[in-house]
Design an enzyme around this catalytic site. Structure first.
Site, PDB file in Angstrom:
ATOM      1  N   LYS A 116       0.808  -1.225   0.000  1.00 47.48           N
ATOM      2  CA  LYS A 116       0.000   0.000   0.000  1.00 47.48           C
ATOM      3  C   LYS A 116       0.835   1.266   0.000  1.00 47.48           C
ATOM      4  O   LYS A 116       0.342   2.331  -0.341  1.00 47.48           O
ATOM      5  CB  LYS A 116      -0.962   0.010   1.205  1.00 47.48           C
ATOM      6  CG  LYS A 116      -2.008  -1.091   1.128  1.00 47.48           C
ATOM      7  CD  LYS A 116      -3.398  -0.591   1.378  1.00 47.48           C
ATOM      8  CE  LYS A 116      -4.372  -1.607   0.798  1.00 47.48           C
ATOM      9  NZ  LYS A 116      -5.698  -1.570   1.246  1.00 47.48           N
ATOM     10  N   LYS A 200      -9.375  -9.912 -12.327  1.00 50.47           N
ATOM     11  CA  LYS A 200     -10.481 -10.159 -11.410  1.00 50.47           C
ATOM     12  C   LYS A 200     -11.491  -9.015 -11.480  1.00 50.47           C
ATOM     13  O   LYS A 200     -11.092  -7.873 -11.692  1.00 50.47           O
ATOM     14  CB  LYS A 200      -9.916 -10.214  -9.980  1.00 50.47           C
ATOM     15  CG  LYS A 200     -10.392 -11.372  -9.160  1.00 50.47           C
ATOM     16  CD  LYS A 200      -9.662 -11.406  -7.834  1.00 50.47           C
ATOM     17  CE  LYS A 200     -10.271 -10.417  -6.855  1.00 50.47           C
ATOM     18  NZ  LYS A 200      -9.726 -10.507  -5.507  1.00 50.47           N
ATOM     19  N   LYS A 203     -13.446  -3.663  -7.342  1.00 49.60           N
ATOM     20  CA  LYS A 203     -13.838  -2.257  -7.288  1.00 49.60           C
ATOM     21  C   LYS A 203     -12.753  -1.352  -7.860  1.00 49.60           C
ATOM     22  O   LYS A 203     -13.016  -0.228  -8.231  1.00 49.60           O
ATOM     23  CB  LYS A 203     -14.212  -1.846  -5.864  1.00 49.60           C
ATOM     24  CG  LYS A 203     -13.287  -2.314  -4.810  1.00 49.60           C
ATOM     25  CD  LYS A 203     -13.988  -2.325  -3.440  1.00 49.60           C
ATOM     26  CE  LYS A 203     -13.059  -2.965  -2.405  1.00 49.60           C
ATOM     27  NZ  LYS A 203     -13.702  -3.339  -1.181  1.00 49.60           N
TER      28      LYS A 203
END
Ligand code: TRP
Length: 332
Positions: A116, A200, A203
């Site tokens: 991240k 995949k 979102k």
């Protein structure tokens, strides 16, 4: 007596982003079935959502939708303790104690932290919250003496760290925490992006390739009708050579419980347009029912009541555990 023998399972769901058809088919339905096997606690990990910048309005909306979607999918507040993390202040308090019982080295080794923050580089503006994320997660788990924590591969390391902290704490202060075990979450079928079936459905993928559970169903239909396919013009389940068509077969099969080969046989030579229309009908029908339930739940006003009751039950457990911890470390 029976009840007492059940193993306790705990899971947190982070309200970042909107839920997709991929989540619905791949995870939510399987997750709900845990309530029949375990003494289950489920919380909305809203404090975790603050670890990276998020718009307050979006956080509020996501939280409200998430709870209603899980309830609409069958999570039963009579069987499960369902609550919001921020309603039970012991999470933050034990989180602090966990931060004091972990070290920079082990937190730096967390791959989610590395992933991240990779984009940011070595940078003084990396939020502290994302660094200490695993210590809050450890608190979430250890507060409730959870036996099992169902996780995806990305979260397994955090549960392992939780175990390390629990073992170390128990060793130093005397037996305090149950040492939890990660269990790989049950999985449903894997759904891919409609616009790029090599990825995949998620979102973070393009909006054209992702179906959101609460989106306008005219848009859903359009997305399916323009899903990427191939030139074979034969409806067959062949994930390697026809990933787009195979993905649509997977979706239809997951929603109808008919297996992919018998669906494929029925549409094999009927043309892609015809097949896509059938898939769109099934998806739109399923989501229309889900959306109606979600609306009904949201309009009924039961959600606040469910969350208040859930928080009360969770607080009862959390309060006892935190008091024990405060005694052990010398605060009481
Ligand atoms: N970290 C989890 C995620 O990103 C959410 C979470 C927070 C969680 N606390 C937890 C999961 C405790 C299991 C147990 O999905």
């Amino acid at each position: 007596m029976e009840e007492n023998k059940r193993k306790r399972m705990l899971s947190g769901i982070k309200p970042t982003g909107k839920l997709t058809l991929g989540n619905y088919i791949g995870a939510i339905k399987q997750f709900v079935s845990y309530q029949d096997e375990y003494d289950l606690l489920v919380f909305i990990a809203d404090l975790h959502s603050l670890t990276l910048p998020i718009d307050p309005k979006e956080l509020r909306e996501n939280t409200k939708d998430l709870i209603a979607i899980y309830l609409a999918c069958g999570l039963d507040p009579e069987k499960v303790i369902l609550f919001k993390q921020s309603d039970v202040h012991e999470h933050a308090e034990l989180g602090y104690i966990m931060a004091c019982n972990s070290n920079m080295g082990e937190l730096h080794r967390m791959t989610q932290f590395k992933d991240k923050t990779a984009k940011l580089g070595a940078n003084d503006s990396i939020p502290t919250g994302i660094f200490i994320y695993p210590t809050l997660m450890a608190a979430d788990i250890l507060l409730y003496d959870a036996d099992y924590v169902p996780v995806g591969v990305d979260q397994k390391q955090h549960v392992e760290l939780t175990r390390d902290i629990a073992i170390r704490f128990n060793h130093f202060y005397g037996d305090t925490f149950k040492v939890p075990e990660p269990v790989l979450a049950k999985k449903g079928a894997k759904v891919y992006s409609l616009s790029d079936p090599s990825k995949k459905m998620s979102k973070s993928e393009s909006d054209k390739g992702t179906i959101y559970l609460l989106e306008d169903l005219n848009i859903t239909r359009k997305k399916i009708m323009s899903a990427v396919t191939d030139m074979e013009n034969k409806v067959r389940f062949a994930p390697e050579s026809q990933p787009g068509i195979s993905n649509l077969l997977t979706i239809m099969s997951a929603l109808t419980n008919e297996d992919v080969s018998s669906i494929a046989k029925r549409y094999e030579n009927g043309g892609y347009g015809n097949f896509k229309k059938a898939v769109a009908d099934v998806v739109v029908d399923e989501l229309a029912k889900l959306q109606a339930k979600v609306k009904e739940i949201q309009n009924s006003g039961v959600v606040d009541e469910i969350l208040a009751k859930g928080a009360e039950k969770a607080s009862f457990l959390a309060r006892k555990k935190l008091a024990k911890v405060y005694r052990k470390v010398g605060l009481r």
